[in-house]
Design a protein around this motif. Structure first.
Motif, PDB file in Angstrom:
ATOM      1  N   LYS A 117       0.834  -1.204   0.000  1.00  0.00           N
ATOM      2  CA  LYS A 117       0.000   0.000   0.000  1.00  0.00           C
ATOM      3  C   LYS A 117       0.870   1.257   0.000  1.00  0.00           C
ATOM      4  CE  LYS A 117      -4.136  -1.895   0.250  1.00  0.00           C
ATOM      5  NZ  LYS A 117      -5.083  -1.796  -0.877  1.00  0.00           N
ATOM      6  N   LEU A 118       1.939   1.250   0.809  1.00  0.00           N
ATOM      7  CA  LEU A 118       2.809   2.420   0.879  1.00  0.00           C
ATOM      8  C   LEU A 118       3.454   2.695  -0.474  1.00  0.00           C
ATOM      9  CD1 LEU A 118       3.784   4.411   3.139  1.00  0.00           C
ATOM     10  CD2 LEU A 118       5.873   3.020   3.232  1.00  0.00           C
ATOM     11  N   GLU A 119       3.937   1.633  -1.122  1.00  0.00           N
ATOM     12  CA  GLU A 119       4.575   1.791  -2.435  1.00  0.00           C
ATOM     13  C   GLU A 119       3.557   2.224  -3.488  1.00  0.00           C
ATOM     14  OE1 GLU A 119       7.644   1.793  -3.249  1.00  0.00           O
ATOM     15  OE2 GLU A 119       8.794   0.592  -1.838  1.00  0.00           O
ATOM     16  N   LYS A 120       2.349   1.665  -3.445  1.00  0.00           N
ATOM     17  CA  LYS A 120       1.332   2.047  -4.420  1.00  0.00           C
ATOM     18  C   LYS A 120       0.947   3.524  -4.259  1.00  0.00           C
ATOM     19  CE  LYS A 120      -0.918  -2.421  -5.264  1.00  0.00           C
ATOM     20  NZ  LYS A 120      -2.030  -3.324  -4.879  1.00  0.00           N
ATOM     21  N   PHE A 121       0.855   3.978  -3.028  1.00  0.00           N
ATOM     22  CA  PHE A 121       0.533   5.387  -2.804  1.00  0.00           C
ATOM     23  C   PHE A 121       1.617   6.271  -3.411  1.00  0.00           C
ATOM     24  CE2 PHE A 121      -0.496   9.229  -0.514  1.00  0.00           C
ATOM     25  CZ  PHE A 121      -1.848   9.126  -0.227  1.00  0.00           C
ATOM     26  N   ASN A 122       2.870   5.893  -3.197  1.00  0.00           N
ATOM     27  CA  ASN A 122       3.999   6.671  -3.718  1.00  0.00           C
ATOM     28  C   ASN A 122       4.054   6.638  -5.245  1.00  0.00           C
ATOM     29  OD1 ASN A 122       6.631   8.098  -3.438  1.00  0.00           O
ATOM     30  ND2 ASN A 122       7.422   6.184  -4.292  1.00  0.00           N
ATOM     31  N   SER A 123       3.966   5.448  -5.836  1.00  0.00           N
ATOM     32  CA  SER A 123       4.060   5.348  -7.295  1.00  0.00           C
ATOM     33  C   SER A 123       2.838   5.965  -7.969  1.00  0.00           C
ATOM     34  CB  SER A 123       4.220   3.888  -7.725  1.00  0.00           C
ATOM     35  OG  SER A 123       3.109   3.103  -7.322  1.00  0.00           O
ATOM     36  N   ASP A 215       9.024  16.732  -2.827  1.00  0.00           N
ATOM     37  CA  ASP A 215       8.950  17.005  -1.391  1.00  0.00           C
ATOM     38  C   ASP A 215       7.510  16.908  -0.898  1.00  0.00           C
ATOM     39  OD1 ASP A 215      11.674  17.398  -1.244  1.00  0.00           O
ATOM     40  OD2 ASP A 215      11.561  19.591  -1.390  1.00  0.00           O
ATOM     41  N   ALA A 216       6.610  17.464  -1.686  1.00  0.00           N
ATOM     42  CA  ALA A 216       5.193  17.395  -1.305  1.00  0.00           C
ATOM     43  C   ALA A 216       4.701  15.951  -1.295  1.00  0.00           C
ATOM     44  CB  ALA A 216       4.359  18.241  -2.267  1.00  0.00           C
ATOM     45  N   ARG A 217       5.130  15.205  -2.284  1.00  0.00           N
ATOM     46  CA  ARG A 217       4.720  13.785  -2.358  1.00  0.00           C
ATOM     47  C   ARG A 217       5.197  13.025  -1.127  1.00  0.00           C
ATOM     48  NH1 ARG A 217       7.164   9.352  -5.943  1.00  0.00           N
ATOM     49  NH2 ARG A 217       8.458  11.018  -6.772  1.00  0.00           N
ATOM     50  N   ARG A 218       6.422  13.277  -0.689  1.00  0.00           N
ATOM     51  CA  ARG A 218       6.965  12.573   0.471  1.00  0.00           C
ATOM     52  C   ARG A 218       6.114  12.847   1.713  1.00  0.00           C
ATOM     53  NH1 ARG A 218      11.557  14.241  -0.213  1.00  0.00           N
ATOM     54  NH2 ARG A 218      12.279  12.555  -1.541  1.00  0.00           N
ATOM     55  N   GLU A 219       5.660  14.087   1.880  1.00  0.00           N
ATOM     56  CA  GLU A 219       4.788  14.412   3.004  1.00  0.00           C
ATOM     57  C   GLU A 219       3.455  13.671   2.896  1.00  0.00           C
ATOM     58  OE1 GLU A 219       4.317  18.608   3.126  1.00  0.00           O
ATOM     59  OE2 GLU A 219       6.446  19.022   3.493  1.00  0.00           O
ATOM     60  N   MET A 220       2.943  13.551   1.676  1.00  0.00           N
ATOM     61  CA  MET A 220       1.681  12.851   1.471  1.00  0.00           C
ATOM     62  C   MET A 220       1.820  11.360   1.750  1.00  0.00           C
ATOM     63  SD  MET A 220       0.639  14.829  -2.043  1.00  0.00           S
ATOM     64  CE  MET A 220       0.355  16.600  -2.070  1.00  0.00           C
ATOM     65  N   VAL A 221       2.943  10.773   1.351  1.00  0.00           N
ATOM     66  CA  VAL A 221       3.178   9.349   1.613  1.00  0.00           C
ATOM     67  C   VAL A 221       3.314   9.116   3.116  1.00  0.00           C
ATOM     68  CG1 VAL A 221       4.717   7.401   1.201  1.00  0.00           C
ATOM     69  CG2 VAL A 221       4.201   8.976  -0.666  1.00  0.00           C
ATOM     70  N   ALA A 222       3.873  10.090   3.843  1.00  0.00           N
ATOM     71  CA  ALA A 222       3.962   9.975   5.298  1.00  0.00           C
ATOM     72  C   ALA A 222       2.569   9.881   5.918  1.00  0.00           C
ATOM     73  CB  ALA A 222       4.728  11.163   5.879  1.00  0.00           C
TER      74      ALA A 222
END
Length: 497
Positions: A117-123, A215-222
């Motif tokens: 799930k974490l990887e799918k959210f990021n990709s 950077d924004a994406r990293r915050e969203m994945v968090a």
């Protein structure tokens, strides 16, 4: 104003159904005995029970000339779409069971689900950023918005997760209410993804640089990570492994501790069978998931060849395909299929099973499947459901027609654990381990006739050593053709759940 004829009724429209025609069919339906019998049977017991061919069903047996002697406890994906992960981990555990000389072992599917799930959210957000200049009505954008956070996947998804995040035993991260039934968690993850996608698109429209979007994406994945910890629990960073192993365990004895209370050979109170058995424990503390893989999972995630059989015009043999918009791990090995004739695919699966190695397979499992027939719940065959005889209509199509017309596709992944071969060495029937629990099918297993798998199957994943040299050369060297999930190839090979 509607046109009318001389009777005042609406004039006939070409192609429209005439009520009088339908009324005549209804009036004459019960004149035929076969119609009455079929109607009474179907309305009383539903189609499957009414259509079952008992004479054919009772000819299929769970006996196989080539079969692994121990396959482990049957696993259960519950109400989640993780069949691809369960299939892959059922293959992977075979090597661990052989290494440790144990009858069963299970990896944590909840751990795999967390990082999937974490990887799918990021990709998924990476694809949103790449397509930020397109409207949301664009087909690619719509596909990512609709599918990014689902449970479905492919065997390579699991191999990428193992290579990157490792594995843990099931007791190190057991199932939770949200992994057993993922619908509520998925609903909130999907909403979080949509909100994040909208924010990312807005930032891109406002002129954000690629670095700023990252950077924004990293915050969203968090934020996704937080939700997953709430739903699945925190994945273990380290854990202690304590596991009884068999006397043929291939580990160095320095890693093993003799189990206290094991009877000595001169113990007068011990059973003779027990006197000959030394009981050992594998004790390894402070393991990371990746260290666990390195020490106790003798499986190379990159050593797999994915063979499919997709006949038909526009799907030539020897073609390698990559489905766009689906790879779940950024930087991982892309999903890739090689299209081969059915005999090539079957021979590779047989070679794997003869070597004692189970292999992942996929099929359209709900076709001609008497799942809820109590006496024959685990048989997949083409001659057991006589729907044509019951309904009095023609339903038959060949595999190419069914693929072209969206009648069948490879929707469910399971594991080949055995095969029965005919006098000519070709498969007669397959033994298939499912992931619906031991109460489903026949003690958790299915028996598929060779004809059924040739009609509704069409994918196996095997190690390189089980693939002929000429096919392996194609796998290594054939150029890869990208296919969208909605094109004629992608539609045949959807995400499996």
């Amino acid at each position: 104003m509607t046109d009318t004829n001389k009777t005042g009724r609406p004039a006939a429209v070409p192609g429209a159904l005439d009520p009088a025609w339908s009324d005549d069919l209804t009036a004459r339906f019960s004149d035929e005995r076969a119609n009455r019998v079929a109607r009474n049977a179907a309305t009383s017991s539903n189609l499957m029970k009414a259509a079952r061919n008992v004479s054919a069903l009772r000819t299929y047996h769970d006996t196989f000339g080539v079969s692994r002697p121990r396959t482990g406890e049957v696993t259960n994906q519950r109400h989640s779409g993780r069949c691809w992960m369960f299939s892959a981990l059922n293959v992977a555990r075979a090597a661990t069971m052989d290494l440790l000389d144990v009858d069963s072992f299970e990896f944590s599917q909840a751990y795999g689900m967390f990082y999937d799930k974490l990887e799918k959210f990021n990709s998924g957000l990476a694809r949103i950023a790449e397509t930020a200049g397109r409207p949301t009505s664009d087909r690619a954008v719509a596909y990512v918005l609709d599918e990014a956070m689902g449970d479905g996947g492919f065997y390579p998804f699991a191999m990428n997760l193992i290579a990157k995040w490792g594995l843990v035993p099931k007791d190190a991260m057991p199932e939770t209410a949200c992994s057993k039934d993922s619908s509520q968690m998925n609903q909130q993850l999907q909403r979080l993804f949509h909100r994040s996608a909208g924010e990312l698109r807005a930032r891109a429209a406002a002129g954000a640089t690629p670095a700023e979007l990252d950077d924004a994406r990293r915050e969203m994945v968090a934020a996704c990570h937080r939700v997953l910890c709430v739903c699945l629990g925190e994945p273990p960073l380290t854990f202690d492994l304590e596991l009884p192993v068999g006397k043929k365990c291939r580990l160095d004895r320095s890693r093993l501790v003799r189990q206290e209370g094991a009877p000595d050979a001169d113990d007068q109170g011990a059973d003779k069978a027990d006197k000959d058995v030394e009981r050992w424990l594998l004790v390894d503390r402070g393991l990371t998931p990746r260290a666990f893989c390195e020490r106790y999972v003798p499986l190379d995630p990159a050593d797999c060849v994915d063979l499919v059989c997709m006949p038909g015009e526009g799907r030539p043999w020897g073609t390698a395909w990559h489905p766009t918009l689906t790879d779940s791990v950024e930087g991982g090995r892309p999903v890739r299929w090689l299209n081969v004739e059915q005999g090539v695919l079957e021979a590779a699966a047989v070679a794997s099973l003869r070597a004692g190695q189970p292999c992942s397979m996929s099929c359209d499992v709900m076709q001609d499947f008497p799942r809820h027939i109590e006496d024959f719940p685990g048989v997949l065959a083409c001659d057991t459901m006589d729907y044509e005889g019951l309904l009095g209509v023609k339903l038959g199509m060949d595999r190419t027609q069914m693929l072209d017309l969206h009648e069948t596709s490879l929707t469910h992944a399971m594991t080949f654990q055995g095969v029965e071969l005919g006098a000519d060495g070709s498969p007669v029937a397959w033994r298939i381990e499912n992931s619906w629990g031991k109460e489903a099918c026949k003690d958790g297993y299915l028996v598929a006739s060779a004809d059924w798998f040739r009609t509704y199957g069409g994918e196996v994943v095997v190690r390189r050593e089980f693939v002929p040299d000429d096919v392996l050369a194609l796998w290594d060297e054939a150029p890869t053709t990208d296919v969208a999930p909605w094109d004629p190839v992608g539609a045949c090979l959807p995400l499996q759940d």
